[in-house]
Scaffold this motif. Structure first.
Motif, mmCIF file in Angstrom:
data_model
loop_
_atom_site.group_PDB
_atom_site.id
_atom_site.type_symbol
_atom_site.label_atom_id
_atom_site.label_comp_id
_atom_site.label_asym_id
_atom_site.label_seq_id
_atom_site.Cartn_x
_atom_site.Cartn_y
_atom_site.Cartn_z
ATOM 1 N N LEU A 209 0.787 -0.937 0.004
ATOM 2 C CA LEU A 209 -0.012 -0.065 0.028
ATOM 3 C C LEU A 209 0.940 1.230 0.039
ATOM 4 O O LEU A 209 0.218 2.629 0.014
ATOM 5 N N LYS A 210 2.165 1.057 0.061
ATOM 6 C CA LYS A 210 3.051 2.193 0.184
ATOM 7 C C LYS A 210 2.689 3.130 1.446
ATOM 8 O O LYS A 210 2.850 4.410 1.298
ATOM 9 N N LYS A 211 2.471 2.488 2.459
ATOM 10 C CA LYS A 211 2.124 3.076 3.767
ATOM 11 C C LYS A 211 3.199 2.979 4.811
ATOM 12 O O LYS A 211 3.511 1.898 4.882
ATOM 13 N N PRO A 212 3.675 4.166 5.541
ATOM 14 C CA PRO A 212 4.525 3.775 6.604
ATOM 15 C C PRO A 212 3.831 2.568 7.696
ATOM 16 O O PRO A 212 2.721 2.694 7.957
ATOM 17 N N LEU A 213 4.742 1.956 8.172
ATOM 18 C CA LEU A 213 4.273 0.929 9.259
ATOM 19 C C LEU A 213 5.375 1.173 10.453
ATOM 20 O O LEU A 213 6.523 1.243 10.209
ATOM 21 N N LYS A 214 4.844 1.180 11.693
ATOM 22 C CA LYS A 214 5.567 1.641 13.001
ATOM 23 C C LYS A 214 5.329 0.077 13.818
ATOM 24 O O LYS A 214 4.387 -0.414 14.151
ATOM 25 N N ILE A 215 6.325 -0.658 14.142
ATOM 26 C CA ILE A 215 6.378 -2.024 14.874
ATOM 27 C C ILE A 215 6.721 -1.821 16.293
ATOM 28 O O ILE A 215 7.975 -1.142 16.461
ATOM 29 N N ILE A 216 5.898 -1.929 17.007
ATOM 30 C CA ILE A 216 6.336 -1.717 18.606
ATOM 31 C C ILE A 216 6.172 -3.133 19.210
ATOM 32 O O ILE A 216 5.253 -3.893 18.968
ATOM 33 N N GLY A 217 7.109 -3.445 20.022
ATOM 34 C CA GLY A 217 7.190 -4.658 21.141
ATOM 35 C C GLY A 217 8.264 -5.160 21.388
ATOM 36 O O GLY A 217 9.531 -4.951 20.703
ATOM 37 N N PRO A 218 8.475 -6.159 22.269
ATOM 38 C CA PRO A 218 9.673 -6.631 22.849
ATOM 39 C C PRO A 218 10.210 -7.924 21.786
ATOM 40 O O PRO A 218 9.243 -8.519 21.202
ATOM 41 N N ILE A 219 11.358 -7.907 21.418
ATOM 42 C CA ILE A 219 11.991 -8.878 20.711
ATOM 43 C C ILE A 219 12.153 -10.308 21.735
ATOM 44 O O ILE A 219 12.911 -10.478 22.206
ATOM 45 N N PHE A 220 11.169 -11.252 21.334
ATOM 46 C CA PHE A 220 11.095 -12.618 22.062
ATOM 47 C C PHE A 220 11.978 -13.692 21.421
ATOM 48 O O PHE A 220 12.483 -14.389 21.920
#
Length: 354
Positions: A209-220
């Motif tokens: 979609l050519k939309k920005p994505l922000k990823i949040i969370g702990p790396i398990f």
């Protein structure tokens, strides 16, 4: 009532939380205090702002200077050592014990207690926990409670009874509602970084979609992150970090939609409710959004695990308003959840004493 909640002697309840269970324990314990109950929580630690009392057990003698204890500690291990302390803990003054732990030894010890108990089923059945929980409810006066109908249905075959459901809830006061950017807003994904949480689907969708994505969370799963997520990060696809609730809530400002893409069956999905409370609509897979959390206007789930099948729902959800999102989230208020648990506590305590 005097209530003991059990997280685990080495489980931290400090933010940012490792998962939804820790968030639930804190919110529920605080709400119980506000309802006039005395609440202790067995945990490693918690933020000082909380209203409940934390019961901490001592560390293994391995961390002490007395060499006389070392052979015993080495044989027992930290989990066994602190779980045995739970067995020596005086529970006689409590009206109810509410278990929310994933530590097997806790249930082996807890089966010795005769205090009426609640066992909240936060996870789907596995062979290990089926055996642990069956043993526990056989030997302790414990009633299993599911956090969704999905979990009730999954656990009924192994526990052999109709399992009551008390839906999870959040402290709505902790989640500010923001205006939504329905045109230029970015996509948001949050959760544990593991394969079954399937952040890859969100990345593919955002790129398409050519939309920005922000990823949040702990790396398990660091290896999974290194191999499959990090190579796809860019100026548009950003991994932020693990954030506390207040920080996560602030990211809702400017979000177009929240993506729930877990490929495993989420037992409940508190993050979905948190984002809806922030004024953000949710789209995702049916595995990620249990039936109770679905809504045709603000929380859409597709019967698929193909990211391509989220394109049309994402377009359809663009007219959802923050107020509609917030109003749906209000049905999952921790005040309601805790109130239902209190009724159950009182019912069990009365049954034991009558």
């Amino acid at each position: 009532m005097k209530i003991l909640l059990v997280a685990g002697p080495f489980i931290t309840l400090r933010e940012p939380y490792n998962g939804g269970t820790e968030a639930f324990i804190v919110a529920h314990a605080n709400q119980l205090v506000l309802l006039g109950h005395s609440v202790d929580v067995i945990a490693k630690d918690a933020d000082e702002k909380n209203l409940f009392q934390v019961i901490e057990f001592s560390q293994s003698p391995l961390s002490m200077k007395d060499d006389a204890y070392r052979p015993c500690a080495e044989w027992l291990g930290q989990q066994h050592y602190q779980s045995l302390q739970f067995g020596m803990f005086d529970v006689g003054n409590y009206d109810i014990i509410h278990y929310n732990s994933f530590i097997p030894e806790i249930y082996a010890v807890g089966a010795l207690f005769k205090i009426p108990s609640i066992l909240t089923l936060h996870l789907p059945p596995t062979k290990k926990f089926e055996l642990i929980y069956k043993f526990f409810v056989k030997h302790a006066p414990a009633l299993p409670i599911a956090i969704s109908k999905r979990m009730s249905e999954r656990w009924e075959p192994s526990l052999g009874k109709d399992i009551e459901v008390i839906l999870n809830g959040i402290d709505l006061d902790q989640w500010k509602m923001y205006d939504r950017n329905s045109e230029e807003g970015y996509l948001l994904w949050s959760g544990r970084i593991t394969k079954e949480k399937n952040v890859e689907a969100a990345i593919h969708l955002a790129n398409h979609l050519k939309k920005p994505l922000k990823i949040i969370g702990p790396i398990f799963d660091q290896q999974y992150f290194n191999d499959f997520i990090q190579p796809q990060l860019s100026k548009s696809i950003q991994y932020i970090s693990h954030l506390n609730q207040q920080e996560l809530n602030k990211f809702a400002a400017g979000v177009f939609a929240y993506l729930a893409t877990a490929s495993w069956e989420e037992p409940f999905g508190l993050s979905t409710i948190e984002m809806l409370a922030s004024g953000i609509p949710v789209i995702g897979f049916e595995t990620a959004i249990p039936p109770e959390l679905r809504n045709k206007q603000v929380s859409i789930a597709v019967d698929s695990q193909r990211w391509q099948d989220l394109i049309i729902p994402l377009e359809n959800i663009k007219h959802a308003t923050p107020r509609e999102c917030r109003d749906f989230a209000k049905t999952f208020n921790i005040k309601k959840t805790s109130g239902e648990y209190v009724k159950l506590y009182e019912r069990l305590a009365t049954k034991i004493t009558s």
